[in-house]
Scaffold this active site. Structure first.
Site, PDB file in Angstrom:
ATOM      1  N   TRP A 152       0.798  -1.218   0.000  1.00 52.59           N
ATOM      2  CA  TRP A 152       0.000   0.000   0.000  1.00 52.59           C
ATOM      3  C   TRP A 152       0.834   1.273   0.000  1.00 52.59           C
ATOM      4  O   TRP A 152       0.299   2.367  -0.142  1.00 52.59           O
ATOM      5  CB  TRP A 152      -0.937   0.018   1.217  1.00 52.59           C
ATOM      6  CG  TRP A 152      -0.284  -0.382   2.506  1.00 52.59           C
ATOM      7  CD1 TRP A 152      -0.330  -1.611   3.093  1.00 52.59           C
ATOM      8  CD2 TRP A 152       0.531   0.424   3.359  1.00 52.59           C
ATOM      9  NE1 TRP A 152       0.400  -1.618   4.260  1.00 52.59           N
ATOM     10  CE2 TRP A 152       0.938  -0.372   4.444  1.00 52.59           C
ATOM     11  CE3 TRP A 152       0.945   1.760   3.314  1.00 52.59           C
ATOM     12  CZ2 TRP A 152       1.753   0.111   5.467  1.00 52.59           C
ATOM     13  CZ3 TRP A 152       1.765   2.240   4.326  1.00 52.59           C
ATOM     14  CH2 TRP A 152       2.163   1.411   5.386  1.00 52.59           C
ATOM     15  N   LYS A 176      -3.258  -8.544  -7.179  1.00 52.71           N
ATOM     16  CA  LYS A 176      -4.066  -8.274  -5.992  1.00 52.71           C
ATOM     17  C   LYS A 176      -3.445  -7.113  -5.233  1.00 52.71           C
ATOM     18  O   LYS A 176      -2.421  -7.264  -4.574  1.00 52.71           O
ATOM     19  CB  LYS A 176      -4.172  -9.487  -5.062  1.00 52.71           C
ATOM     20  CG  LYS A 176      -5.271  -9.271  -3.985  1.00 52.71           C
ATOM     21  CD  LYS A 176      -5.166 -10.234  -2.833  1.00 52.71           C
ATOM     22  CE  LYS A 176      -4.181  -9.781  -1.783  1.00 52.71           C
ATOM     23  NZ  LYS A 176      -4.563  -8.509  -1.096  1.00 52.71           N
ATOM     24  N   THR A 232       3.351 -11.972   6.531  1.00 51.87           N
ATOM     25  CA  THR A 232       2.630 -12.367   5.321  1.00 51.87           C
ATOM     26  C   THR A 232       3.545 -13.156   4.393  1.00 51.87           C
ATOM     27  O   THR A 232       3.128 -14.158   3.795  1.00 51.87           O
ATOM     28  CB  THR A 232       2.084 -11.129   4.597  1.00 51.87           C
ATOM     29  OG1 THR A 232       1.266 -10.383   5.495  1.00 51.87           O
ATOM     30  CG2 THR A 232       1.265 -11.524   3.384  1.00 51.87           C
ATOM     31  N   GLU A 250       9.660  -9.475  -1.183  1.00 50.17           N
ATOM     32  CA  GLU A 250      10.375  -8.344  -0.579  1.00 50.17           C
ATOM     33  C   GLU A 250       9.671  -7.995   0.720  1.00 50.17           C
ATOM     34  O   GLU A 250       8.536  -7.520   0.719  1.00 50.17           O
ATOM     35  CB  GLU A 250      10.399  -7.126  -1.501  1.00 50.17           C
ATOM     36  CG  GLU A 250      11.155  -5.953  -0.879  1.00 50.17           C
ATOM     37  CD  GLU A 250      11.119  -4.699  -1.732  1.00 50.17           C
ATOM     38  OE1 GLU A 250      11.692  -3.680  -1.296  1.00 50.17           O
ATOM     39  OE2 GLU A 250      10.510  -4.728  -2.812  1.00 50.17           O
ATOM     40  N   CYS A 284      10.396   0.863   2.260  1.00 50.53           N
ATOM     41  CA  CYS A 284      11.010  -0.391   2.725  1.00 50.53           C
ATOM     42  C   CYS A 284      12.486  -0.239   3.068  1.00 50.53           C
ATOM     43  O   CYS A 284      12.977  -0.898   3.981  1.00 50.53           O
ATOM     44  CB  CYS A 284      10.846  -1.481   1.654  1.00 50.53           C
ATOM     45  SG  CYS A 284       9.137  -1.924   1.309  1.00 50.53           S
ATOM     46  N   GLU A 377       9.845  -4.438  12.445  1.00 45.86           N
ATOM     47  CA  GLU A 377      10.178  -3.385  11.491  1.00 45.86           C
ATOM     48  C   GLU A 377       9.425  -2.098  11.812  1.00 45.86           C
ATOM     49  O   GLU A 377       8.218  -2.101  12.021  1.00 45.86           O
ATOM     50  CB  GLU A 377       9.823  -3.829  10.073  1.00 45.86           C
ATOM     51  CG  GLU A 377      10.179  -2.785   9.020  1.00 45.86           C
ATOM     52  CD  GLU A 377       9.594  -3.101   7.656  1.00 45.86           C
ATOM     53  OE1 GLU A 377      10.145  -2.606   6.660  1.00 45.86           O
ATOM     54  OE2 GLU A 377       8.578  -3.821   7.591  1.00 45.86           O
TER      55      GLU A 377
END
Length: 480
Positions: A152, A176, A232, A250, A284, A377
């Site tokens: 997102w 998706k 996930t 990733e 990231c 994270e």
């Protein structure tokens, strides 16, 4: 402005997503509801995968070859260019990233697809290899239908990157997007249909964890490319393991930055703040944990505080904003919990600037302490700062915890900094900078440790979607 209908795309046609989530998409700047959320049904996901599988089985896309695919990809690129302004606005609303940044992403989406097509053309679909005059060729063959799961934080850029390179490689796909940021992916699917790609080559489903699980567990899916959270990624890897499905994941990383005693402190602070706040801190590879030499630690903390104070905090739709809100309320709650946890471990919390009362804003924050490695994270404008005495200790601490994507070293001695950078467990280490873009057109990086499977780099991404098959006349007279 109107928002895209939450459609499911199958065989190049949009249809209403069947499931009412009972949830809504909200403006991160105000918290106000913008639109209701809908998901694809299990039956729709099954049909989307069937469409991609059928397109792969009969070769309607892969058999065109790179040369005949290229014009259609260029038409897709043109369609993305035409939608750039709308995509930029939708991404700013779905992610909280300032529109000045989402415009940069949106305006480059078409070129991303063109670059993928150019790379595929340069490689070709097959090449002859030396074989003593015999006809022996290596063919580049798509594995099969690819599941593309997008994050997102950079919705359109990630959708276009994954889809563009999958298509250039000859693969059909089911996209998706994140349920938090579905809108620009819907425009990408629309542009693909408008470009005239064959039916079944590009499909899109909507939904959260259940939709994702059904997609990656489907035996017809041959390759999975996902960018997102580490938990996930672990679930996807477990689901893919029995079938040995090809994976590119990733995932998360608390990217360390080591500041040596001879670093230019003001320039270092500018770079660290820029890196830690890019994409509203939702990047990231952002620096998350700064390890500063004791001799410069206090000066660096003050310089970071000064630099943070220059940020313009405001609406993601405001052209002058340099730090917008985070994407949704759950993201802000998790950041708050991480900040409080660091404080409980003895960190001094330094919040800089004033945030609006409405929306999902998190103030740019320093957590200053001793050996305060975060447990998970950090994904927002929160930067941990610690001191070190020995460089060996800094490297040890930089390589501990959840790391593997990126690292940073700051020093006036470029050779020493580069040597130190080579010791960090990370796929990319930048010296004296924190830019988002690659350092070279030939850049490549693997995801080390728990940061994922696979790696970055356009060449590697194109290769991910294909296998190599050698076909030719066997060598005569071999002894075995």
């Amino acid at each position: 402005m109107p928002f895209p209908a939450p459609s499911t795309w199958i065989n190049g046609r949009a249809e209403q997503s069947h499931i009412d989530d009972g949830a809504s998409l909200r403006d991160p700047n105000t918290g106000a509801e913008l639109a209701s959320s809908r998901s694809s049904s299990s039956e729709q996901i099954d049909r989307a995968v069937a469409a991609a599988s059928g397109a792969h089985a009969d070769g309607r896309w892969s058999s065109l070859g790179a040369e005949r695919r290229a014009p259609l990809l260029c038409a897709l690129a043109d369609g993305l260019d035409a939608r750039a302004d709308e995509i930029a606005r939708l991404d700013a609303l779905n992610s909280g990233v300032p529109i000045s940044v989402t415009r940069l992403f949106a305006s480059s989406n078409g070129d991303t697809v063109r670059s993928a097509a150019d790379r595929a053309l340069a490689l070709g679909d097959a090449e002859a290899v030396p074989a003593d005059g015999r006809d022996v060729r290596i063919h580049r063959v798509p594995w099969g239908p690819a599941a593309l799961l997008m994050p997102w934080n950079a919705p359109s850029a990630m959708a276009v990157k994954k889809l563009g390179f999958a298509l250039a490689a000859g693969a059909s796909a089911v996209m998706k997007p994140s349920p938090a940021s579905p809108w620009s992916a819907l425009l990408v699917a629309e542009a693909a249909a408008e470009a005239g790609l064959p039916e079944g080559v590009v499909n899109l489903v909507l939904g959260g964890a259940e939709a994702g699980a059904q997609l990656v567990e489907d035996r017809r899916i041959a390759a999975i490319s996902m960018t997102g959270a580490t938990p996930t990624g672990r679930a996807i890897a477990a689901a893919a393991a029995p079938r040995f499905t090809r994976l590119r994941l990733e995932l998360g990383s608390n990217n360390p930055a080591i500041v040596l005693p001879d670093a230019d402190i003001e320039a270092t602070a500018r770079a660290l703040v820029a890196g830690a706040t890019k994409l509203s801190g939702q990047w990231c590879e952002a620096p998350r944990r700064v390890l500063a030499a004791s001799a410069v630690h206090d000066r660096l903390v003050e310089a970071l505080r000064t630099e943070l104070a220059t940020l313009r905090i405001g609406s993601s739709l405001d052209d002058t904003t340099t730090l917008g809100p985070v994407a949704f309320e759950g993201r802000r709650r998790e950041l708050t919990a991480q900040r409080d946890d660091l404080a409980a471990r003895g960190a001094t919390i330094v919040e800089v600037g004033t945030t609006p009362d409405e929306g999902f804003f998190f103030p740019p924050t320093l957590a200053v302490g001793d050996d305060i490695e975060p447990d998970s994270e950090i994904f927002g404008p929160l930067l941990a700062v610690e001191a070190f005495d020995a460089v060996e200790d800094a490297v040890r601490r930089a390589n501990s915890g959840q790391v593997g994507l990126a690292g940073y070293v700051f020093s006036d001695d470029i050779d020493a900094a580069s040597s130190l950078g080579a010791a960090l467990v990370a796929g990319e280490v930048k010296v004296n900078g924190t830019s988002v873009l690659d350092m070279s057109p030939h850049s490549a990086q693997s995801f080390f440790g728990s940061s994922g499977i696979g790696g970055h780099g356009d060449a590697e991404l194109l290769e991910f979607f294909v296998g190599k098959r050698i076909v030719g006349t066997d060598a005569p007279g071999l002894p075995l």
